[in-house]
Design a protein around this motif. Structure first.
Motif, PDB file in Angstrom:
ATOM      1  N   HIS A  62       0.831  -1.192   0.000  1.00 36.73           N
ATOM      2  CA  HIS A  62       0.000   0.000   0.000  1.00 36.73           C
ATOM      3  C   HIS A  62       0.872   1.250   0.000  1.00 36.73           C
ATOM      4  N   ARG A  63       0.223   2.402   0.012  1.00 38.83           N
ATOM      5  CA  ARG A  63       0.930   3.669  -0.111  1.00 38.83           C
ATOM      6  C   ARG A  63       2.017   3.826   0.943  1.00 38.83           C
ATOM      7  N   GLU A  64       1.754   3.354   2.160  1.00 39.59           N
ATOM      8  CA  GLU A  64       2.711   3.547   3.244  1.00 39.59           C
ATOM      9  C   GLU A  64       3.872   2.554   3.212  1.00 39.59           C
ATOM     10  N   ASP A  65       3.829   1.581   2.311  1.00 38.74           N
ATOM     11  CA  ASP A  65       4.870   0.564   2.237  1.00 38.74           C
ATOM     12  C   ASP A  65       5.979   0.966   1.277  1.00 38.74           C
ATOM     13  N   ASP A  66       7.179   0.463   1.528  1.00 37.65           N
ATOM     14  CA  ASP A  66       8.306   0.631   0.622  1.00 37.65           C
ATOM     15  C   ASP A  66       8.528  -0.714  -0.078  1.00 37.65           C
ATOM     16  N   PRO A  67       8.068  -0.857  -1.337  1.00 41.15           N
ATOM     17  CA  PRO A  67       8.184  -2.154  -2.008  1.00 41.15           C
ATOM     18  C   PRO A  67       9.622  -2.623  -2.169  1.00 41.15           C
ATOM     19  N   GLY A  68      10.553  -1.667  -2.354  1.00 44.33           N
ATOM     20  CA  GLY A  68      11.953  -2.053  -2.479  1.00 44.33           C
ATOM     21  C   GLY A  68      12.482  -2.698  -1.215  1.00 44.33           C
ATOM     22  N   GLN A  69      12.159  -2.124  -0.066  1.00 44.64           N
ATOM     23  CA  GLN A  69      12.602  -2.692   1.205  1.00 44.64           C
ATOM     24  C   GLN A  69      11.994  -4.063   1.437  1.00 44.64           C
ATOM     25  N   LEU A  70      10.722  -4.226   1.102  1.00 45.27           N
ATOM     26  CA  LEU A  70      10.067  -5.530   1.277  1.00 45.27           C
ATOM     27  C   LEU A  70      10.702  -6.581   0.373  1.00 45.27           C
ATOM     28  N   SER A  93      14.799  -4.632  -9.098  1.00 46.34           N
ATOM     29  CA  SER A  93      16.187  -4.275  -8.812  1.00 46.34           C
ATOM     30  C   SER A  93      16.695  -4.971  -7.558  1.00 46.34           C
ATOM     31  N   GLU A  94      15.849  -5.070  -6.551  1.00 47.61           N
ATOM     32  CA  GLU A  94      16.257  -5.742  -5.310  1.00 47.61           C
ATOM     33  C   GLU A  94      16.358  -7.250  -5.509  1.00 47.61           C
ATOM     34  N   VAL A  95      15.435  -7.824  -6.254  1.00 48.94           N
ATOM     35  CA  VAL A  95      15.493  -9.261  -6.528  1.00 48.94           C
ATOM     36  C   VAL A  95      16.763  -9.590  -7.322  1.00 48.94           C
ATOM     37  N   SER A 325      20.836  19.131 -11.623  1.00 45.42           N
ATOM     38  CA  SER A 325      21.931  18.478 -12.349  1.00 45.42           C
ATOM     39  C   SER A 325      22.051  17.008 -11.952  1.00 45.42           C
ATOM     40  N   VAL A 326      22.096  16.121 -12.950  1.00 42.43           N
ATOM     41  CA  VAL A 326      22.189  14.687 -12.689  1.00 42.43           C
ATOM     42  C   VAL A 326      23.096  14.025 -13.710  1.00 42.43           C
ATOM     43  N   GLU A 327      23.556  12.833 -13.356  1.00 42.28           N
ATOM     44  CA  GLU A 327      24.259  11.977 -14.310  1.00 42.28           C
ATOM     45  C   GLU A 327      23.412  10.746 -14.550  1.00 42.28           C
ATOM     46  N   ILE A 328      23.275  10.369 -15.819  1.00 38.70           N
ATOM     47  CA  ILE A 328      22.494   9.198 -16.206  1.00 38.70           C
ATOM     48  C   ILE A 328      23.431   8.237 -16.924  1.00 38.70           C
ATOM     49  N   SER A 329      23.559   7.028 -16.398  1.00 37.04           N
ATOM     50  CA  SER A 329      24.474   6.052 -16.988  1.00 37.04           C
ATOM     51  C   SER A 329      23.809   4.683 -17.021  1.00 37.04           C
ATOM     52  N   VAL A 330      24.315   3.820 -17.892  1.00 43.31           N
ATOM     53  CA  VAL A 330      23.734   2.495 -18.040  1.00 43.31           C
ATOM     54  C   VAL A 330      24.288   1.547 -16.983  1.00 43.31           C
ATOM     55  N   GLN A 331      23.429   0.676 -16.475  1.00 50.41           N
ATOM     56  CA  GLN A 331      23.805  -0.404 -15.556  1.00 50.41           C
ATOM     57  C   GLN A 331      23.402  -1.725 -16.203  1.00 50.41           C
ATOM     58  N   PRO A 332      24.336  -2.428 -16.820  1.00 55.22           N
ATOM     59  CA  PRO A 332      23.976  -3.661 -17.547  1.00 55.22           C
ATOM     60  C   PRO A 332      23.522  -4.773 -16.607  1.00 55.22           C
ATOM     61  N   GLY A 333      22.523  -5.537 -17.062  1.00 54.95           N
ATOM     62  CA  GLY A 333      22.097  -6.761 -16.394  1.00 54.95           C
ATOM     63  C   GLY A 333      21.748  -6.605 -14.928  1.00 54.95           C
ATOM     64  N   VAL A 334      20.915  -5.626 -14.598  1.00 56.74           N
ATOM     65  CA  VAL A 334      20.545  -5.386 -13.201  1.00 56.74           C
ATOM     66  C   VAL A 334      19.690  -6.522 -12.646  1.00 56.74           C
ATOM     67  N   PHE A 335      18.856  -7.115 -13.476  1.00 56.71           N
ATOM     68  CA  PHE A 335      18.059  -8.262 -13.010  1.00 56.71           C
ATOM     69  C   PHE A 335      17.697  -9.124 -14.207  1.00 56.71           C
ATOM     70  N   ARG A 336      17.180 -10.301 -13.935  1.00 62.03           N
ATOM     71  CA  ARG A 336      16.781 -11.239 -14.986  1.00 62.03           C
ATOM     72  C   ARG A 336      15.272 -11.475 -14.897  1.00 62.03           C
ATOM     73  N   VAL A 337      14.613 -11.427 -16.058  1.00 60.16           N
ATOM     74  CA  VAL A 337      13.182 -11.683 -16.093  1.00 60.16           C
ATOM     75  C   VAL A 337      12.896 -12.968 -16.845  1.00 60.16           C
ATOM     76  N   PHE A 338      11.744 -13.555 -16.528  1.00 58.80           N
ATOM     77  CA  PHE A 338      11.186 -14.599 -17.371  1.00 58.80           C
ATOM     78  C   PHE A 338       9.954 -13.992 -18.008  1.00 58.80           C
ATOM     79  N   ALA A 339      10.045 -13.690 -19.287  1.00 56.56           N
ATOM     80  CA  ALA A 339       8.965 -12.976 -19.965  1.00 56.56           C
ATOM     81  C   ALA A 339       8.343 -13.825 -21.073  1.00 56.56           C
TER      82      ALA A 339
END
Length: 339
Positions: A62-70, A93-95, A325-339
């Protein structure tokens, strides 16, 4: 079934008998994504997954939850994620950090990540295409050909004077970095995203179209200073976007050359043409769901620094991810999906 807060809904708590030796799958469900669409369809999704041979544990957030932490606290190696692009990104990303497998299920308004991965926008129909769980977890699963490593974009604020003690090796504030799977946008499309988020439409396509029309009425081209793979440029135009997946706005394939598994990014800019010409281009984009016009420029890059954002915010995966101001860079292979 567990729920991150409050009490389980009646339908989700009615779990049929499942063979305890069946492969386990933890299914995260967003109560907010798609104006409650994912939550409404979750009982059917869970039932279909059990029919495919999974022992399913459902976690509703729900709104009050942090899905990444869970997700970080979970020990499951196979995780289904039923929600919008931003929700899927946080959990996947966490998985990925523990080498797990993610099964994304479209439950948001736009579902551009799932479109990009070939999953589509119908979660129940997609579950029907999945092999039996025993096939996915078998030693021969790699021969199925539906596993895919997915890249992400790292969006990190650039340091200001006096912040050097917080810098990482690339000179950015790593403690404030975030990940984006689709696009990071500044300008007209980012404003359209913001307005669309606040609209009453349950369809991401309609929400973005409404947002784009409203944004065009009030937005004017801006001049930004950026650094592209070490070269500084000043760019004036309607928008600047950095793409990993190429999809946004509820089904617009704005950068067809983008591939979220190739370790590369694409930089997209739009010339500062008069508003009447911009209106014609926008109308074609909304009608055809594709971008093909001489005022649009795309190039392959690996790292982009926004040195001067002209006061614009950055939107990514449907949410605000940065301002300034930000830097945007690629992060290869952060996670694997079964799609």
């Amino acid at each position: 079934m567990t729920r991150a807060s409050n009490t389980p809904t009646a339908e989700l708590s009615q779990v049929p008998f499942v063979d305890p030796s069946a492969p386990s799958l933890q299914l995260f469900v967003s109560a907010l994504s798609g104006r409650g669409r994912a939550l409404r369809l979750a009982p059917q999704a869970a039932a279909l997954l059990r029919e495919r041979g999974w022992e399913v544990e459902v976690v509703v957030t729900h709104r009050e939850d942090d899905p990444g932490q869970l997700a970080a606290a979970s020990t499951h190696q196979r995780v289904g994620v039923f929600g919008g692009d931003g929700y899927i990104a946080h959990i996947a990303s966490e998985v990925g950090k523990r080498g797990g497998i993610v099964i994304p299920l479209p439950g948001g308004r736009g579902n551009d990540l799932c479109r990009c991965l070939g999953i589509g926008t119908d979660a129940l129909a997609h579950i029907g295409t999945l092999p039996q769980a025993s096939e996915i977890v078998s030693p021969q699963a790699g021969t199925i050909g539906r596993f895919r490593d997915v890249d992400a974009m790292r969006v990190a604020p650039l340091a200001h004077a006096g912040e050097a003690q917080n810098l990482d090796a690339q000179g950015v504030l790593s403690s404030e970095a975030s990940q984006v799977l689709g696009l990071v946008s500044f300008g007209l499309d980012a404003l359209a995203n913001q307005i669309g988020n606040e609209s009453p439409f349950s369809s991401g396509t309609l929400a973005y179209a409404w947002g784009a029309v409203c944004a065009l009425a009030k937005f004017k081209p801006r001049t930004m200073e950026i650094e592209v793979d070490g070269q500084v440029r000043r760019i004036r135009g309607w928008l600047v976007s950095v793409s990993n997946s190429g999809w946004f706005g509820g089904g617009i394939n704005i950068v067809p050359t983008s591939n979220p598994s190739d370790g590369k990014l694409e930089l997209l800019t739009v010339d500062p043409v008069p508003k009447h010409q911009a209106i014609r281009v926008l109308a074609r984009v909304l009608a055809t769901r594709r971008v093909d016009d001489p005022i649009v420029h795309v190039e392959t890059v690996s790292r982009v620094k926004i040195l001067d954002s002209a006061g614009l915010i950055a939107m990514g995966d449907g949410d605000q991810v940065a301002h300034g101001s930000v830097e945007i860079s690629v992060q290869p292979g952060v996670f694997r999906v079964f799609a």
